[in-house]
Design an enzyme around this catalytic site. Sequence first.
Site, PDB file in Angstrom:
ATOM      1  N   VAL A  16      37.329  27.775  59.033  1.00 41.51           N
ATOM      2  CA  VAL A  16      36.004  27.970  58.438  1.00 41.51           C
ATOM      3  C   VAL A  16      35.023  26.944  58.991  1.00 41.51           C
ATOM      4  CG1 VAL A  16      34.676  28.003  56.294  1.00 41.51           C
ATOM      5  CG2 VAL A  16      36.929  29.057  56.368  1.00 41.51           C
ATOM      6  N   ARG A 118      34.058  26.505  41.651  1.00 39.71           N
ATOM      7  CA  ARG A 118      33.521  27.824  41.296  1.00 39.71           C
ATOM      8  C   ARG A 118      33.436  28.033  39.794  1.00 39.71           C
ATOM      9  NH1 ARG A 118      36.845  31.211  45.858  1.00 39.71           N
ATOM     10  NH2 ARG A 118      35.655  30.468  47.650  1.00 39.71           N
ATOM     11  N   CYS A 158      36.129  35.414  49.211  1.00 47.53           N
ATOM     12  CA  CYS A 158      35.942  36.463  50.221  1.00 47.53           C
ATOM     13  C   CYS A 158      36.430  37.824  49.735  1.00 47.53           C
ATOM     14  CB  CYS A 158      36.662  36.077  51.512  1.00 47.53           C
ATOM     15  SG  CYS A 158      38.413  35.667  51.298  1.00 47.53           S
ATOM     16  N   GLN A 184      43.661  42.281  52.950  1.00 46.66           N
ATOM     17  CA  GLN A 184      42.954  41.105  53.426  1.00 46.66           C
ATOM     18  C   GLN A 184      43.475  40.589  54.769  1.00 46.66           C
ATOM     19  OE1 GLN A 184      42.166  39.691  48.829  1.00 46.66           O
ATOM     20  NE2 GLN A 184      42.237  38.123  50.407  1.00 46.66           N
ATOM     21  N   SER A 187      42.790  35.948  58.922  1.00 48.81           N
ATOM     22  CA  SER A 187      41.853  34.835  59.070  1.00 48.81           C
ATOM     23  C   SER A 187      41.451  34.271  57.717  1.00 48.81           C
ATOM     24  CB  SER A 187      40.610  35.252  59.860  1.00 48.81           C
ATOM     25  OG  SER A 187      39.955  36.344  59.238  1.00 48.81           O
ATOM     26  N   GLU A 210      44.776  34.815  44.406  1.00 46.50           N
ATOM     27  CA  GLU A 210      43.687  35.691  44.839  1.00 46.50           C
ATOM     28  C   GLU A 210      43.309  36.725  43.790  1.00 46.50           C
ATOM     29  OE1 GLU A 210      41.274  35.991  48.470  1.00 46.50           O
ATOM     30  OE2 GLU A 210      42.635  34.521  47.579  1.00 46.50           O
ATOM     31  N   LYS A 213      40.990  35.413  41.153  1.00 45.62           N
ATOM     32  CA  LYS A 213      39.643  35.247  41.701  1.00 45.62           C
ATOM     33  C   LYS A 213      38.924  36.590  41.784  1.00 45.62           C
ATOM     34  CE  LYS A 213      41.106  31.322  44.558  1.00 45.62           C
ATOM     35  NZ  LYS A 213      41.407  30.872  45.937  1.00 45.62           N
ATOM     36  N   ARG A 245      48.040  40.985  51.890  1.00 46.23           N
ATOM     37  CA  ARG A 245      47.759  40.505  53.244  1.00 46.23           C
ATOM     38  C   ARG A 245      48.232  41.544  54.247  1.00 46.23           C
ATOM     39  NH1 ARG A 245      44.326  36.745  53.768  1.00 46.23           N
ATOM     40  NH2 ARG A 245      45.513  35.155  52.649  1.00 46.23           N
ATOM     41  N   HIS A 252      38.115  42.240  55.289  1.00 46.88           N
ATOM     42  CA  HIS A 252      38.807  42.581  54.048  1.00 46.88           C
ATOM     43  C   HIS A 252      38.343  43.974  53.611  1.00 46.88           C
ATOM     44  CE1 HIS A 252      40.362  38.663  54.040  1.00 46.88           C
ATOM     45  NE2 HIS A 252      39.808  38.151  52.962  1.00 46.88           N
ATOM     46  N   ASN A 337      35.368  38.818  56.331  1.00 52.30           N
ATOM     47  CA  ASN A 337      35.772  37.756  55.409  1.00 52.30           C
ATOM     48  C   ASN A 337      35.374  36.359  55.838  1.00 52.30           C
ATOM     49  OD1 ASN A 337      38.025  38.658  57.275  1.00 52.30           O
ATOM     50  ND2 ASN A 337      38.800  36.649  56.684  1.00 52.30           N
TER      51      ASN A 337
END
Length: 362
Positions: A16, A118, A158, A184, A187, A210, A213, A245, A252, A337
């Site tokens: 990132v 977050r 993402c 997803q 990366s 995930e 989230k 994944r 994604h 993503n």
Amino acid sequence: MAEKLKVGVLGATGMVGQRFITLLDNHPWFQLTTLAASARSAGKRYEDAVGGKWKMETPMPDDVKDMIVKNVSDVEEVAKDVDFVFSAVNMSKDEIRAIEEEYAKTETPVVSNNSAHRWTDDVPMVIPEINPEHFDVIADQKKRLGTTRGFIAVKPNCSIQAYAPALAAWKEFGPKEVVVSTYQAISGAGKTFKDWPEMEGNIIPYISGEEAKSEQEPLKVFGHIEDGKIVKYEGDLRITSQCIRVPVLNGHTATVFINFKENPTKEQLVQALRDFSGKPQEFKLPHAPEHFIQYLEDDDRPQVKLDVDYEGGMGVSIGRLREDSIFDWKFVGLAHNTMRGAAGGAVECAEMLKALGYITKK
């Protein structure tokens, strides 16, 4: 032309961080002046610190190759030469929370790709097209931190980018029950196929943390500010998800089933997607897509190979909207993503913060 704002990247050697560097190359508003990473990279030329682990499709910008990487933990040293920072550090959540607040307390705004803050009540978690008004809570955050210009703002996960924009576009119809499965790209784990050859031809039906989230973060995005805090959306919307994944590098994909309070037609739903835009389009921010959401009519779209780079990776693609036998409607969404979902989304947040006057020269 006004003088550019000086920006640093925390966690500059990771995937990132590398994406931030490519996005900031020749940015019209921001000048990358500082790179910071872990102690093992500190003191090295950036090119040497990255070594053979440059993961972007485009070459490393020449301007950064000879920059000396600073230790991200030397907060005062990193902060003294920048107007704000992007955060993509790889630490535990407790360590990230602490170091991002430490940077903010040096009067350095932090725009974070990390998940650690977050759910901090006074930290805005923003998709600029959807909830830029949440930046208003920064005033209350500054009171808590004891700062005048330092603060933290984050972008959401993402995994929600491929379907939350559609829910926002359909707000008037009252989305209430959503079942989503996300497929997803690798990366999202900071990997390429070179790093993770066992993902070729493979699917892993689990991504740690995930699903929580994906189910909860849209509720904060759709929430409101009350008494100096962001309160989760209090309506009927409920989301359940599975996150998988898949052997794709970038992009994604989400398959979504949805019920509404109202009874919209397909024509109304498609038109709402195509008409949806926000403050980034109004302000013509450098990384704002001209058209945030595209609706694709072909039955075999969206596809990663054909659509992931829509609007430079900052747009969202929706297709296969059709009535369902159990739910009201179902559709497929796609978002890039590491662009819309990570560094690109954070850069657009920073552009919005500058346009609104939150990020200025020190």
